[in-house]
Design an enzyme around this catalytic site. Structure first.
Site, PDB file in Angstrom:
ATOM      1  NE  ARG A 264      -4.124   0.400   1.899  1.00 60.05           N
ATOM      2  CZ  ARG A 264      -5.115   0.559   2.305  1.00 60.05           C
ATOM      3  NH1 ARG A 264      -5.575   1.341   3.252  1.00 60.05           N
ATOM      4  NH2 ARG A 264      -6.208  -0.079   1.745  1.00 60.05           N
TER       5      ARG A 264
ATOM      6  CD  GLN B 209     -13.206  -2.031  -1.355  1.00 65.41           C
ATOM      7  OE1 GLN B 209     -12.291  -1.978  -0.614  1.00 65.41           O
ATOM      8  NE2 GLN B 209     -14.504  -2.419  -1.366  1.00 65.41           N
TER       9      GLN B 209
ATOM     10  CB  CYS C 291     -14.363   0.942  -0.706  1.00 61.17           C
ATOM     11  SG  CYS C 291     -13.707   2.660  -0.547  1.00 61.17           S
TER      12      CYS C 291
ATOM     13  CG  HIS D 273      -8.434  -0.096  -3.127  1.00 59.59           C
ATOM     14  ND1 HIS D 273      -7.411  -1.129  -2.738  1.00 59.59           N
ATOM     15  CD2 HIS D 273      -8.972   0.184  -1.972  1.00 59.59           C
ATOM     16  CE1 HIS D 273      -7.775  -1.468  -1.504  1.00 59.59           C
ATOM     17  NE2 HIS D 273      -8.562  -0.558  -1.151  1.00 59.59           N
TER      18      HIS D 273
ATOM     19  NE  ARG E 173     -10.668  -5.401  -0.037  1.00 59.43           N
ATOM     20  CZ  ARG E 173      -9.802  -4.447   0.339  1.00 59.43           C
ATOM     21  NH1 ARG E 173     -10.347  -3.559   0.915  1.00 59.43           N
ATOM     22  NH2 ARG E 173      -8.699  -4.673   0.282  1.00 59.43           N
TER      23      ARG E 173
ATOM     24  CG  ASP F 164     -13.826   6.090  -1.378  1.00 61.49           C
ATOM     25  OD1 ASP F 164     -13.801   5.968   0.011  1.00 61.49           O
ATOM     26  OD2 ASP F 164     -12.481   6.018  -2.004  1.00 61.49           O
TER      27      ASP F 164
HETATM   28  N1   CP Z   1     -11.699  -0.180   1.651  1.00 61.30           N
HETATM   29  C1   CP Z   1     -10.224  -0.410   2.391  1.00 61.30           C
HETATM   30  O1   CP Z   1      -9.200  -0.662   1.707  1.00 61.30           O
HETATM   31  O2   CP Z   1     -10.311  -0.072   3.616  1.00 61.30           O
HETATM   32  P1   CP Z   1      -8.831  -0.111   4.560  1.00 61.30           P
HETATM   33  O3   CP Z   1      -8.211   1.322   4.128  1.00 61.30           O
HETATM   34  O4   CP Z   1      -9.393  -0.098   6.092  1.00 61.30           O
HETATM   35  O5   CP Z   1      -7.924  -1.093   4.117  1.00 61.30           O
HETATM   36  N1  NVA Z   2      -9.961   6.694  -1.658  1.00 69.46           N
HETATM   37  C1  NVA Z   2      -9.561   6.295  -0.467  1.00 69.46           C
HETATM   38  C2  NVA Z   2      -9.881   4.638  -0.294  1.00 69.46           C
HETATM   39  C3  NVA Z   2      -9.645   3.972   1.265  1.00 69.46           C
HETATM   40  C4  NVA Z   2      -9.769   2.695   1.251  1.00 69.46           C
HETATM   41  C5  NVA Z   2      -8.119   6.457   0.046  1.00 69.46           C
HETATM   42  O1  NVA Z   2      -7.458   6.499  -1.080  1.00 69.46           O
HETATM   43  O2  NVA Z   2      -7.808   7.069   1.120  1.00 69.46           O
END
Ligand code: CP
Ligand code: NVA
Length: 301
Positions: free
Chosen positions: A102, A132, A260, A129, A288, A220
């Protein structure tokens, strides 16, 4: 070996195969039956940003399948003291069978993938992502039984999750409409790529027009990780894009509402809709786990 960096790394048939496997694994887990399909396999989880769902679902995926995961916050690695991403990727891939990362910048993920000798999974970047969306497709299939012809409407910021959704919709044959204010459009290259894959994608600014006849309504956060420097601007620019009962009433009566998570009730979605009868957000979060198990089995195999 194959990486999962973009949702477009999967073909239509591979998506269906992963969803089928996820469904079987979900059903087995519900009956208390775990497998040891990833026994003696390890996953390194390289995280530069916070996470609840992604971290826990990957860790539990590995333990349910008899393997192990190692969580590595970038703050604790030697990267913080100047070691290169390339050296880190080479070394990690000498120890483990897969790396989930990440990252702040998508280019970091590409660099890890370029130097890793094991599969690399995008656990969220500023561009995509894909994990997701893989699990969201499992949720949509559970509620709607099919994809072709469904209308999927994204309301709000055309962000990383939206980019992966555009590719996912194109690959499985859902119509995609994005309603966002000017300046918040999804990535132009991804839209082009999705259209080349046969995607039916419309970008518009009127959320009510967009939501008409929707089967799936998705939103989101307005302030993604990394956007914290423009909180006030975003809250103001996006305020007409909240999913509330009035906007939801423009969708089909059996539409499902997706997010999400993490969610900010009162910003991108009202509490009434988020916690209402059409919301499937907790199924999404659970899925997930099942979808990523299928993914790990495919990549680590
Ligand atoms: N939806 C998602 O990826 O959540 P987190 O940021 O908690 O991993
Ligand atoms: N768009 C959000 C998604 C989190 C799961 C972010 O990048 O923070």
């Amino acid at each position: 070996m194959k990486h999962f960096i973009s949702f477009a790394d999967l073909t239509h048939d591979e998506v269906m195969e992963l969803l089928d496997t996820a469904e079987v694994l979900k059903e087995k887990r519900a009956r208390g039956k775990l497998t040891d399909l990833l026994k003696n396999r390890s996953l390194a989880m390289f995280f530069e940003k916070s996470s609840t769902r992604t971290r826990v679902s990957f860790e539990v995926s590995m333990s349910d399948l008899g393997g192990q995961s190692i969580f590595l916050s970038s703050k604790d690695l030697q990267i913080g003291r100047g070691e290169t991403i390339a050296d880190t990727a080479v070394v990690l891939s000498r120890y483990v069978h897969c790396i989930a990362a990440r990252v702040n910048e998508h280019s970091t993920l590409l660099e890890i993938a370029a130097h890793s000798s094991v599969p690399v999974i995008n656990a969220l970047s500023d561009v995509e992502h894909p994990c997701q969306i893989l699990s969201d497709l499992l949720t949509i299939r559970e509620y709607k039984n099919h994809f072709k012809g469904l209308k999927y409407v994204w309301v709000g910021d055309g962000n990383n999750v939206c980019n992966s959704a555009i590719l996912g919709c194109a690959i499985v044959g859902m119509q995609m409409v994005v309603a966002c204010p000017p300046g918040y459009e999804p990535n132009a290259k991804i839209i082009e790529q999705a259209r080349e894959l046969g995607g039916d994608i419309t970008i518009m600014s009127d959320p009510f027009e967009a939501v008409k006849g929707a089967d799936v309504l998705y939103t989101d956060v307005w302030i993604s990780m990394g956007d914290e420097h423009e909180i006030d601007k975003r809250l103001n620019d996006l305020k007409a894009y909240q999913i509330d009962p009035k906007l939801l009433s423009f969708a089909k009566s059996d539409a499902i509402v997706m997010h999400c998570m993490p969610a900010h009730r009162g910003q991108e979605i009202t509490a009434e809709v988020m916690d209402g009868p059409q919301s499937v957000v907790y199924d999404q979060a659970e899925n997930r786990l099942h979808a990523q198990k299928a993914l790990l089995m495919k990549l680590i195999d």
